[in-house]
Every structure is written in structure tokens, then in C-alpha cells.
Design a protein around this motif. Structure first.
Motif, PDB file in Angstrom:
ATOM      1  N   MET A   1      24.105  25.259 -34.543  1.00  0.00           N
ATOM      2  CA  MET A   1      23.085  25.103 -33.747  1.00  0.00           C
ATOM      3  C   MET A   1      23.597  26.149 -32.480  1.00  0.00           C
ATOM      4  SD  MET A   1      21.214  21.513 -33.298  1.00  0.00           S
ATOM      5  CE  MET A   1      22.568  20.297 -33.274  1.00  0.00           C
ATOM      6  N   PRO A   2      22.781  26.877 -31.691  1.00  0.00           N
ATOM      7  CA  PRO A   2      23.065  27.826 -30.632  1.00  0.00           C
ATOM      8  C   PRO A   2      23.334  26.943 -29.523  1.00  0.00           C
ATOM      9  CG  PRO A   2      20.951  28.214 -31.200  1.00  0.00           C
ATOM     10  CD  PRO A   2      21.230  27.098 -32.366  1.00  0.00           C
ATOM     11  N   ILE A   3      23.949  27.359 -28.504  1.00  0.00           N
ATOM     12  CA  ILE A   3      24.201  26.705 -27.350  1.00  0.00           C
ATOM     13  C   ILE A   3      23.243  27.635 -26.221  1.00  0.00           C
ATOM     14  CG2 ILE A   3      25.787  26.218 -25.357  1.00  0.00           C
ATOM     15  CD1 ILE A   3      28.009  25.992 -27.456  1.00  0.00           C
ATOM     16  N   TYR A   4      22.423  26.914 -25.449  1.00  0.00           N
ATOM     17  CA  TYR A   4      21.594  27.479 -24.374  1.00  0.00           C
ATOM     18  C   TYR A   4      22.216  27.060 -23.065  1.00  0.00           C
ATOM     19  CZ  TYR A   4      18.307  28.340 -28.403  1.00  0.00           C
ATOM     20  OH  TYR A   4      17.771  28.735 -29.439  1.00  0.00           O
ATOM     21  N   GLU A   5      21.983  28.209 -21.991  1.00  0.00           N
ATOM     22  CA  GLU A   5      22.428  27.783 -20.814  1.00  0.00           C
ATOM     23  C   GLU A   5      21.027  27.747 -19.845  1.00  0.00           C
ATOM     24  OE1 GLU A   5      26.658  30.002 -20.917  1.00  0.00           O
ATOM     25  OE2 GLU A   5      25.015  30.909 -20.091  1.00  0.00           O
ATOM     26  N   TYR A   6      21.042  26.600 -18.982  1.00  0.00           N
ATOM     27  CA  TYR A   6      19.899  26.447 -17.945  1.00  0.00           C
ATOM     28  C   TYR A   6      20.576  26.501 -16.579  1.00  0.00           C
ATOM     29  CZ  TYR A   6      17.507  25.242 -22.262  1.00  0.00           C
ATOM     30  OH  TYR A   6      16.736  25.260 -23.421  1.00  0.00           O
ATOM     31  N   GLU A   7      19.857  26.941 -15.600  1.00  0.00           N
ATOM     32  CA  GLU A   7      20.278  27.126 -14.446  1.00  0.00           C
ATOM     33  C   GLU A   7      19.557  26.203 -13.408  1.00  0.00           C
ATOM     34  OE1 GLU A   7      21.027  30.369 -10.705  1.00  0.00           O
ATOM     35  OE2 GLU A   7      20.004  30.843 -12.454  1.00  0.00           O
ATOM     36  N   CYS A   8      20.053  25.303 -12.528  1.00  0.00           N
ATOM     37  CA  CYS A   8      19.258  24.745 -11.627  1.00  0.00           C
ATOM     38  C   CYS A   8      19.689  25.238 -10.374  1.00  0.00           C
ATOM     39  CB  CYS A   8      19.478  23.246 -11.632  1.00  0.00           C
ATOM     40  SG  CYS A   8      18.883  22.105 -10.271  1.00  0.00           S
ATOM     41  N   ALA A   9      18.825  26.075  -9.531  1.00  0.00           N
ATOM     42  CA  ALA A   9      18.976  26.573  -8.420  1.00  0.00           C
ATOM     43  C   ALA A   9      19.380  25.573  -7.240  1.00  0.00           C
ATOM     44  CB  ALA A   9      17.998  27.500  -8.082  1.00  0.00           C
ATOM     45  N   PRO A  10      18.584  24.441  -7.171  1.00  0.00           N
ATOM     46  CA  PRO A  10      18.800  23.730  -5.753  1.00  0.00           C
ATOM     47  C   PRO A  10      20.323  22.862  -5.977  1.00  0.00           C
ATOM     48  CG  PRO A  10      16.660  23.305  -6.857  1.00  0.00           C
ATOM     49  CD  PRO A  10      17.489  24.149  -7.809  1.00  0.00           C
ATOM     50  N   CYS A  11      20.722  22.733  -7.271  1.00  0.00           N
ATOM     51  CA  CYS A  11      21.926  22.168  -7.218  1.00  0.00           C
ATOM     52  C   CYS A  11      23.119  22.908  -7.553  1.00  0.00           C
ATOM     53  CB  CYS A  11      22.002  20.933  -8.637  1.00  0.00           C
ATOM     54  SG  CYS A  11      20.940  19.707  -8.478  1.00  0.00           S
ATOM     55  N   LEU A  12      22.814  24.090  -7.868  1.00  0.00           N
ATOM     56  CA  LEU A  12      23.949  25.230  -8.086  1.00  0.00           C
ATOM     57  C   LEU A  12      24.785  24.662  -9.354  1.00  0.00           C
ATOM     58  CD1 LEU A  12      25.199  26.125  -4.724  1.00  0.00           C
ATOM     59  CD2 LEU A  12      23.761  27.552  -6.116  1.00  0.00           C
ATOM     60  N   VAL A  13      23.988  24.372 -10.594  1.00  0.00           N
ATOM     61  CA  VAL A  13      24.629  23.815 -11.730  1.00  0.00           C
ATOM     62  C   VAL A  13      24.297  24.515 -12.689  1.00  0.00           C
ATOM     63  CG1 VAL A  13      24.757  22.038 -13.027  1.00  0.00           C
ATOM     64  CG2 VAL A  13      24.997  21.534 -10.632  1.00  0.00           C
ATOM     65  N   ILE A  14      24.996  25.048 -13.822  1.00  0.00           N
ATOM     66  CA  ILE A  14      24.651  25.586 -15.028  1.00  0.00           C
ATOM     67  C   ILE A  14      24.610  24.547 -16.082  1.00  0.00           C
ATOM     68  CG2 ILE A  14      25.000  27.365 -16.751  1.00  0.00           C
ATOM     69  CD1 ILE A  14      25.790  29.078 -14.437  1.00  0.00           C
ATOM     70  N   TYR A  15      23.741  24.171 -16.993  1.00  0.00           N
ATOM     71  CA  TYR A  15      23.686  23.149 -18.109  1.00  0.00           C
ATOM     72  C   TYR A  15      23.950  24.082 -19.117  1.00  0.00           C
ATOM     73  CZ  TYR A  15      22.296  19.751 -14.773  1.00  0.00           C
ATOM     74  OH  TYR A  15      22.302  18.980 -13.601  1.00  0.00           O
ATOM     75  N   GLU A  16      24.962  23.478 -20.083  1.00  0.00           N
ATOM     76  CA  GLU A  16      25.164  23.955 -21.471  1.00  0.00           C
ATOM     77  C   GLU A  16      24.679  23.121 -22.457  1.00  0.00           C
ATOM     78  OE1 GLU A  16      29.327  24.965 -21.693  1.00  0.00           O
ATOM     79  OE2 GLU A  16      29.226  26.713 -20.166  1.00  0.00           O
ATOM     80  N   VAL A  17      23.728  23.546 -23.210  1.00  0.00           N
ATOM     81  CA  VAL A  17      22.916  22.665 -24.167  1.00  0.00           C
ATOM     82  C   VAL A  17      23.196  22.985 -25.383  1.00  0.00           C
ATOM     83  CG1 VAL A  17      20.869  21.124 -24.612  1.00  0.00           C
ATOM     84  CG2 VAL A  17      21.606  21.699 -22.191  1.00  0.00           C
ATOM     85  N   ARG A  18      23.686  22.296 -26.617  1.00  0.00           N
ATOM     86  CA  ARG A  18      23.473  22.579 -27.906  1.00  0.00           C
ATOM     87  C   ARG A  18      22.080  22.179 -28.343  1.00  0.00           C
ATOM     88  NH1 ARG A  18      28.250  21.450 -31.734  1.00  0.00           N
ATOM     89  NH2 ARG A  18      29.140  23.192 -30.421  1.00  0.00           N
ATOM     90  N   GLN A  19      21.263  23.098 -28.852  1.00  0.00           N
ATOM     91  CA  GLN A  19      19.946  22.880 -29.320  1.00  0.00           C
ATOM     92  C   GLN A  19      19.696  23.434 -30.599  1.00  0.00           C
ATOM     93  OE1 GLN A  19      17.658  24.089 -25.946  1.00  0.00           O
ATOM     94  NE2 GLN A  19      17.264  21.984 -25.206  1.00  0.00           N
ATOM     95  N   GLY A  20      18.657  22.899 -31.470  1.00  0.00           N
ATOM     96  CA  GLY A  20      18.211  23.579 -32.608  1.00  0.00           C
ATOM     97  C   GLY A  20      16.982  24.676 -32.084  1.00  0.00           C
ATOM     98  N   MET A  21      16.852  25.560 -32.866  1.00  0.00           N
ATOM     99  CA  MET A  21      15.658  26.458 -32.568  1.00  0.00           C
ATOM    100  C   MET A  21      14.495  25.861 -32.452  1.00  0.00           C
ATOM    101  SD  MET A  21      17.460  29.773 -32.931  1.00  0.00           S
ATOM    102  CE  MET A  21      15.844  30.928 -33.353  1.00  0.00           C
ATOM    103  N   THR A  22      14.072  24.656 -32.971  1.00  0.00           N
ATOM    104  CA  THR A  22      12.844  24.085 -32.915  1.00  0.00           C
ATOM    105  C   THR A  22      12.877  23.093 -31.910  1.00  0.00           C
ATOM    106  OG1 THR A  22      13.319  22.768 -34.846  1.00  0.00           O
ATOM    107  CG2 THR A  22      12.130  24.743 -35.323  1.00  0.00           C
ATOM    108  N   ASP A  23      13.901  22.531 -31.258  1.00  0.00           N
ATOM    109  CA  ASP A  23      14.226  21.649 -30.140  1.00  0.00           C
ATOM    110  C   ASP A  23      13.255  22.147 -29.151  1.00  0.00           C
ATOM    111  OD1 ASP A  23      15.421  19.932 -32.122  1.00  0.00           O
ATOM    112  OD2 ASP A  23      17.485  20.565 -31.053  1.00  0.00           O
ATOM    113  N   PRO A  24      12.601  21.019 -28.250  1.00  0.00           N
ATOM    114  CA  PRO A  24      12.077  21.303 -26.939  1.00  0.00           C
ATOM    115  C   PRO A  24      13.128  21.708 -25.938  1.00  0.00           C
ATOM    116  CG  PRO A  24      11.969  19.063 -27.124  1.00  0.00           C
ATOM    117  CD  PRO A  24      12.505  19.768 -28.453  1.00  0.00           C
TER     118      PRO A  24
END
Length: 93
Positions: A1-24
Motif C-alpha cells: 500500500m502506498p504512503i500518502y502525505e497530508y498537510e494541515c496548514a493551521p497546525c503545521l503538521v504533515i500526516y503520513e498515512v498508509r492507504q490503499g488506492m480505493t480507501d477514502p
């Protein structure tokens, strides 16, 4: 499963999430509940036939440059690994 990165600008945090291609995708920040933006990051490709990812990462950068770069990034953003949700709990049976 690939690892996706999401940025929260107000918190200054980058979340690394392992998700499948069909996961929301991750929609909101777990801390502040604000919307997050998906970051496009470079894939992990071994173009120069290095024996390890560490060797590839540090091949063209001096130790002093790498330490300075990491210190600057750590001042601004915090990186958090979000584990995948548990889909089956054996204790519920």
C-alpha cells in the motif's frame, strides 16, 4: 500500500498515512478538525543503483548540509505517522 502525505496548514503538521488506492482520503486534521491538503511527493525510486535508501539519500549532500536542512524543516513542520484503522478486532467475537 502506498504512503500518502497530508498537510494541515493551521497546525503545521504533515500526516503520513498508509492507504490503499480505493480507501477514502484523509479529509480533516485529527487535532483541529480543519480540512487537510494532500501533498504530492516524489516516489522512492532507485535511479543510480544505490545499495540502500540511506546511501541514496546522502550521496550528493554533505553531512553539514543535511543536518542544517533537517533542523530547518523540524522548526516549521511536525511529521506524524497515522496508523491504519483496525478493520477487524478479534475480541469482538
Amino acid at each position: 500500500m502506498p504512503i500518502y502525505e497530508y498537510e494541515c496548514a493551521p497546525c503545521l503538521v504533515i500526516y503520513e498515512v498508509r492507504q490503499g488506492m480505493t480507501d477514502p482520503p484523509l479529509a480533516t486534521c485529527p487535532r483541529c478538525k480543519e480540512p487537510v491538503a494532500r501533498i504530492m511527493s516524489a516516489p522512492n525510486v532507485n535511479r543510480y543503483n544505490f545499495s540502500s535508501p540511506t546511501e541514496a539519500k546522502y550521496a550528493k549532500v554533505t553531512p553539514r548540509e543535511e543536518i542544517a536542512k533537517e533542523r530547518e524543516l523540524q522548526k516549521v513542520y511536525e511529521r506524524i505517522w497515522l496508523p491504519p484503522p483496525v478493520k477487524h478486532n478479534p475480541w469482538d467475537e
